[in-house]
Scaffold this active site. Sequence first.
Site, mmCIF file in Angstrom:
data_model
loop_
_atom_site.group_PDB
_atom_site.id
_atom_site.type_symbol
_atom_site.label_atom_id
_atom_site.label_comp_id
_atom_site.label_asym_id
_atom_site.label_seq_id
_atom_site.Cartn_x
_atom_site.Cartn_y
_atom_site.Cartn_z
ATOM 1 N N SER A 184 0.833 -1.201 0.000
ATOM 2 C CA SER A 184 0.000 0.000 0.000
ATOM 3 C C SER A 184 0.866 1.248 0.000
ATOM 4 C CB SER A 184 -0.945 -0.028 1.203
ATOM 5 O OG SER A 184 -1.949 0.946 1.074
ATOM 6 N N ASN A 185 0.247 2.371 0.239
ATOM 7 C CA ASN A 185 0.897 3.670 0.201
ATOM 8 C C ASN A 185 0.642 4.413 1.486
ATOM 9 O OD1 ASN A 185 2.166 4.783 -2.222
ATOM 10 N ND2 ASN A 185 0.303 4.091 -3.233
ATOM 11 N N ARG A 186 1.478 5.382 1.804
ATOM 12 C CA ARG A 186 1.222 6.225 2.972
ATOM 13 C C ARG A 186 0.167 7.254 2.620
ATOM 14 N NH1 ARG A 186 6.293 8.855 5.893
ATOM 15 N NH2 ARG A 186 4.683 9.605 7.286
#
Length: 207
Positions: free
Chosen positions: A21-23
């Site tokens: 995922s991403n921040r």
Amino acid sequence: MRILITAGPTREPIDPVRYLSNRSSGKMGYALAKQAIALGHEVTLISGPVSIEPPEGIEIIRVETADKMFDAVKAKINDGDMAIFCAAVSDYRVADIADEKIKKDSNTLTLTLIKNPDILGSARKDFGFSGTLVGFAAETENIDTNAREKLERKDCDFIVANDVSRSDIGFDRDANEVVIYSKDGSATRLELASKDEISRQIIERIS
Ligand code: C5P
């Protein structure tokens, strides 16, 4: 106006219990949705997994993966006059998602990743969207050059750029400071303010 907004991260499964995922907390996209409603617009929010309650009065479509976000945007974008892409879409997904939890019995694990579709980059040429197109750019360096290059490449009317190398603004913070780059070449800085206030100014200026 009818405004479509994408928000939050996407989640790309590795196996039944793990993902890439991403921040992204989703705070900026949800603030944009809230302010757009407050300013009298109709909003469709296409959101990756976040832990924020959506504002009242919007249409919300929840998705997990970039592929699902792509499908939802494709289905909805031409209902609107403006689209704001605030989501932090995972650039890659796992080629072979394991059916069972991967055992940690070796010291290294190699995953093959495949590029995800560029949703914002598909808006004009693949979805045929002719409304106002707004992208976000989270940059750690050369913000000006990268934002202007993104504006051209993705055929946007505006790019809202923020400097994610700073710890006081951006990721998971309630405040932000951004620069709005326009197709006409202008750049407008919105000074440090809450994400709600920044969002109100973005919606007002762009609409
Ligand atoms: O190229 P980059 O990911 O930095 O571009 C950021 C902009 O593009 C954001 O508006 C983001 O929501 C959008 N984007 C997208 N689909 C992707 C990657 C980024 O819509 N696969």
